[in-house]
Design a protein around this motif. Structure first.
Motif, PDB file in Angstrom:
ATOM      1  N   ALA A  79      48.665   0.140  56.203  1.00 27.91           N
ATOM      2  CA  ALA A  79      48.592   0.350  54.757  1.00 27.91           C
ATOM      3  C   ALA A  79      48.432   1.831  54.430  1.00 27.91           C
ATOM      4  CB  ALA A  79      47.429  -0.441  54.174  1.00 27.91           C
ATOM      5  N   GLY A  80      49.260   2.297  53.507  1.00 30.29           N
ATOM      6  CA  GLY A  80      49.190   3.682  53.074  1.00 30.29           C
ATOM      7  C   GLY A  80      50.149   4.619  53.748  1.00 30.29           C
ATOM      8  N   ASP A  81      50.806   4.185  54.834  1.00 28.56           N
ATOM      9  CA  ASP A  81      51.792   5.025  55.499  1.00 28.56           C
ATOM     10  C   ASP A  81      53.028   5.156  54.608  1.00 28.56           C
ATOM     11  OD1 ASP A  81      50.219   5.378  57.732  1.00 28.56           O
ATOM     12  OD2 ASP A  81      51.270   3.884  58.949  1.00 28.56           O
ATOM     13  N   ILE A  82      53.539   6.372  54.504  1.00 33.42           N
ATOM     14  CA  ILE A  82      54.755   6.664  53.752  1.00 33.42           C
ATOM     15  C   ILE A  82      55.879   6.894  54.753  1.00 33.42           C
ATOM     16  CG2 ILE A  82      55.817   8.224  52.064  1.00 33.42           C
ATOM     17  CD1 ILE A  82      52.906   9.063  51.304  1.00 33.42           C
ATOM     18  N   VAL A  83      57.081   6.425  54.433  1.00 33.00           N
ATOM     19  CA  VAL A  83      58.222   6.665  55.306  1.00 33.00           C
ATOM     20  C   VAL A  83      59.250   7.507  54.558  1.00 33.00           C
ATOM     21  CG1 VAL A  83      57.927   4.703  56.835  1.00 33.00           C
ATOM     22  CG2 VAL A  83      59.134   4.389  54.690  1.00 33.00           C
ATOM     23  N   CYS A  84      59.956   8.340  55.305  1.00 36.21           N
ATOM     24  CA  CYS A  84      60.797   9.353  54.666  1.00 36.21           C
ATOM     25  C   CYS A  84      62.090   9.584  55.438  1.00 36.21           C
ATOM     26  CB  CYS A  84      60.020  10.671  54.572  1.00 36.21           C
ATOM     27  SG  CYS A  84      60.994  12.071  53.950  1.00 36.21           S
ATOM     28  N   LEU A  85      63.171   9.739  54.699  1.00 36.22           N
ATOM     29  CA  LEU A  85      64.430  10.221  55.252  1.00 36.22           C
ATOM     30  C   LEU A  85      64.511  11.719  55.011  1.00 36.22           C
ATOM     31  CD1 LEU A  85      67.295   9.926  56.418  1.00 36.22           C
ATOM     32  CD2 LEU A  85      68.078   9.465  54.074  1.00 36.22           C
ATOM     33  N   ASP A  86      64.594  12.478  56.097  1.00 33.58           N
ATOM     34  CA  ASP A  86      64.786  13.931  56.016  1.00 33.58           C
ATOM     35  C   ASP A  86      66.284  14.169  55.853  1.00 33.58           C
ATOM     36  OD1 ASP A  86      64.887  16.645  56.313  1.00 33.58           O
ATOM     37  OD2 ASP A  86      64.089  16.684  58.350  1.00 33.58           O
ATOM     38  N   TRP A  87      66.747  14.147  54.612  1.00 34.09           N
ATOM     39  CA  TRP A  87      68.192  14.132  54.321  1.00 34.09           C
ATOM     40  C   TRP A  87      68.798  15.521  54.485  1.00 34.09           C
ATOM     41  CZ3 TRP A  87      71.202  14.407  49.265  1.00 34.09           C
ATOM     42  CH2 TRP A  87      72.479  13.837  49.405  1.00 34.09           C
ATOM     43  N   GLU A  88      69.054  15.860  55.751  1.00 36.30           N
ATOM     44  CA  GLU A  88      69.683  17.120  56.129  1.00 36.30           C
ATOM     45  C   GLU A  88      70.697  16.822  57.225  1.00 36.30           C
ATOM     46  OE1 GLU A  88      66.569  20.568  56.164  1.00 36.30           O
ATOM     47  OE2 GLU A  88      65.624  18.814  57.065  1.00 36.30           O
ATOM     48  N   TRP A  89      71.696  17.671  57.368  1.00 33.96           N
ATOM     49  CA  TRP A  89      72.718  17.432  58.387  1.00 33.96           C
ATOM     50  C   TRP A  89      73.330  18.744  58.856  1.00 33.96           C
ATOM     51  CZ3 TRP A  89      72.507  15.873  53.378  1.00 33.96           C
ATOM     52  CH2 TRP A  89      73.415  16.441  52.478  1.00 33.96           C
ATOM     53  N   TYR A  90      72.482  19.715  59.123  1.00 33.34           N
ATOM     54  CA  TYR A  90      72.951  21.035  59.547  1.00 33.34           C
ATOM     55  C   TYR A  90      73.806  20.952  60.817  1.00 33.34           C
ATOM     56  CZ  TYR A  90      69.545  22.754  56.206  1.00 33.34           C
ATOM     57  OH  TYR A  90      68.836  22.996  55.047  1.00 33.34           O
ATOM     58  N   GLY A  91      74.976  21.590  60.769  1.00 33.76           N
ATOM     59  CA  GLY A  91      75.838  21.641  61.938  1.00 33.76           C
ATOM     60  C   GLY A  91      76.620  20.379  62.213  1.00 33.76           C
ATOM     61  N   GLN A  92      76.473  19.365  61.384  1.00 29.85           N
ATOM     62  CA  GLN A  92      77.170  18.105  61.600  1.00 29.85           C
ATOM     63  C   GLN A  92      78.479  18.102  60.795  1.00 29.85           C
ATOM     64  OE1 GLN A  92      74.581  14.622  61.136  1.00 29.85           O
ATOM     65  NE2 GLN A  92      72.799  15.918  61.490  1.00 29.85           N
ATOM     66  N   ASN A  93      79.536  17.659  61.422  1.00 26.94           N
ATOM     67  CA  ASN A  93      80.855  17.656  60.798  1.00 26.94           C
ATOM     68  C   ASN A  93      81.042  16.360  60.008  1.00 26.94           C
ATOM     69  OD1 ASN A  93      83.469  18.357  60.091  1.00 26.94           O
ATOM     70  ND2 ASN A  93      84.349  17.612  62.024  1.00 26.94           N
ATOM     71  N   VAL A  94      80.405  16.292  58.861  1.00 23.63           N
ATOM     72  CA  VAL A  94      80.481  15.105  58.011  1.00 23.63           C
ATOM     73  C   VAL A  94      80.735  15.546  56.576  1.00 23.63           C
ATOM     74  CG1 VAL A  94      78.986  13.713  59.487  1.00 23.63           C
ATOM     75  CG2 VAL A  94      77.980  15.083  57.660  1.00 23.63           C
ATOM     76  N   SER A  95      81.263  14.641  55.790  1.00 20.43           N
ATOM     77  CA  SER A  95      81.574  14.953  54.400  1.00 20.43           C
ATOM     78  C   SER A  95      80.369  14.674  53.509  1.00 20.43           C
ATOM     79  CB  SER A  95      82.752  14.099  53.927  1.00 20.43           C
ATOM     80  OG  SER A  95      82.382  12.722  53.870  1.00 20.43           O
ATOM     81  N   ASP A  96      80.421  15.219  52.315  1.00 19.67           N
ATOM     82  CA  ASP A  96      79.372  14.936  51.343  1.00 19.67           C
ATOM     83  C   ASP A  96      79.321  13.444  51.030  1.00 19.67           C
ATOM     84  OD1 ASP A  96      78.909  17.629  51.293  1.00 19.67           O
ATOM     85  OD2 ASP A  96      79.672  17.953  49.258  1.00 19.67           O
ATOM     86  N   GLN A  97      80.488  12.806  50.982  1.00 20.29           N
ATOM     87  CA  GLN A  97      80.532  11.366  50.718  1.00 20.29           C
ATOM     88  C   GLN A  97      79.811  10.585  51.811  1.00 20.29           C
ATOM     89  OE1 GLN A  97      84.474   9.729  50.306  1.00 20.29           O
ATOM     90  NE2 GLN A  97      83.730   7.682  49.784  1.00 20.29           N
ATOM     91  N   GLN A  98      80.026  10.973  53.067  1.00 23.27           N
ATOM     92  CA  GLN A  98      79.319  10.323  54.171  1.00 23.27           C
ATOM     93  C   GLN A  98      77.811  10.525  54.049  1.00 23.27           C
ATOM     94  OE1 GLN A  98      81.873  12.279  57.284  1.00 23.27           O
ATOM     95  NE2 GLN A  98      81.588  10.320  58.335  1.00 23.27           N
ATOM     96  N   ALA A  99      77.404  11.736  53.675  1.00 19.92           N
ATOM     97  CA  ALA A  99      75.969  12.018  53.535  1.00 19.92           C
ATOM     98  C   ALA A  99      75.355  11.167  52.438  1.00 19.92           C
ATOM     99  CB  ALA A  99      75.762  13.502  53.240  1.00 19.92           C
ATOM    100  N   ARG A 100      76.064  11.032  51.327  1.00 14.28           N
ATOM    101  CA  ARG A 100      75.549  10.207  50.225  1.00 14.28           C
ATOM    102  C   ARG A 100      75.460   8.739  50.636  1.00 14.28           C
ATOM    103  NH1 ARG A 100      78.917  13.778  47.101  1.00 14.28           N
ATOM    104  NH2 ARG A 100      80.647  12.290  47.233  1.00 14.28           N
ATOM    105  N   ALA A 101      76.493   8.250  51.299  1.00 21.27           N
ATOM    106  CA  ALA A 101      76.496   6.850  51.711  1.00 21.27           C
ATOM    107  C   ALA A 101      75.377   6.571  52.717  1.00 21.27           C
ATOM    108  CB  ALA A 101      77.852   6.485  52.302  1.00 21.27           C
TER     109      ALA A 101
END
Length: 205
Positions: A79-101
């Protein structure tokens, strides 16, 4: 303002908790990496009574649900633990659309699997303004913008603000008191000390 930090394997296990109300700890990256210090870093947070969050750094080209499951498999949330997505993708060959999805799928999957826990998204100001299009940050936005603490340059309501990386990543929380933060996170008013870690956590740490 409530002060906090975020840590990864680059920081010691026994980091200073003086003056802090919360901490975010990196657990996983991609489908294979596990921070070897995270269990000990969590123990430091628990012993100091800090509200504690845990984050995952994505490899956007992978399956977001598979990465989310890898992240959640490491930890027995309390109880009380927070979970988080560190939404970064430095150096990764992906599109903005892929990142959003990826973001939307990861958040939805984790919210469904970690019911009762706040799910937040960490994002740089640049990516928030230029890549994000739906403002989906789960239960809260953790915005990185290196400016005056508590004054990130975004219009969206923010929950946490990372305002500097010198000498380490420092953050503030947008709550009037530690009691308010604990209430939002679903944490007990007086956090208990470290619970027994299951075998999977011990081996990962």
């Amino acid at each position: 303002m409530l002060q906090g930090i975020d840590v990864s394997s680059y920081q010691p296990s026994d980091y200073s908790t003086t003056g802090l109300s919360f901490v975010f700890i990196k657990i996983t990256e991609g489908l294979g990496y596990v921070n070897p210090k995270w269990v000990a870093q969590r123990t430091t947070a628990r012993h100091a009574g800090l509200v504690t969050g845990f984050y995952h750094y994505p490899h956007i080209a992978n399956s977001p649900t598979a990465e989310a499951d890898h992240f959640l498999a490491q930890i027995n949330l309390v109880a009380g633990d927070i979970v988080c997505l560190d939404w970064e993708w430095y150096g990764q060959n992906v599109s903005d659309q892929q990142a959003r999805a990826y973001k939307d799928a990861w958040v939805a999957h984790v919210r469904a699997r970690a019911k009762g826990h706040r799910v937040v998204v960490y994002c740089s100001r640049t990516d928030w303004l230029t890549v994000d299009t739906d403002s989906n940050c789960g239960d809260g936005l953790w915005i990185a913008d290196y400016t005056n603490a508590g004054h990130p340059r975004v219009k969206h309501h923010w929950t946490f603000h990372q305002y500097t990386s010198t000498p380490l990543d420092k953050d503030v929380a947008n709550f009037p008191s530690i009691a308010a933060l604990r209430s939002w996170a679903g944490a007990p008013h007086h956090l208990t000390t470290e619970a027994e870690a299951p075998a999977s956590e011990t081996s990962s740490g």
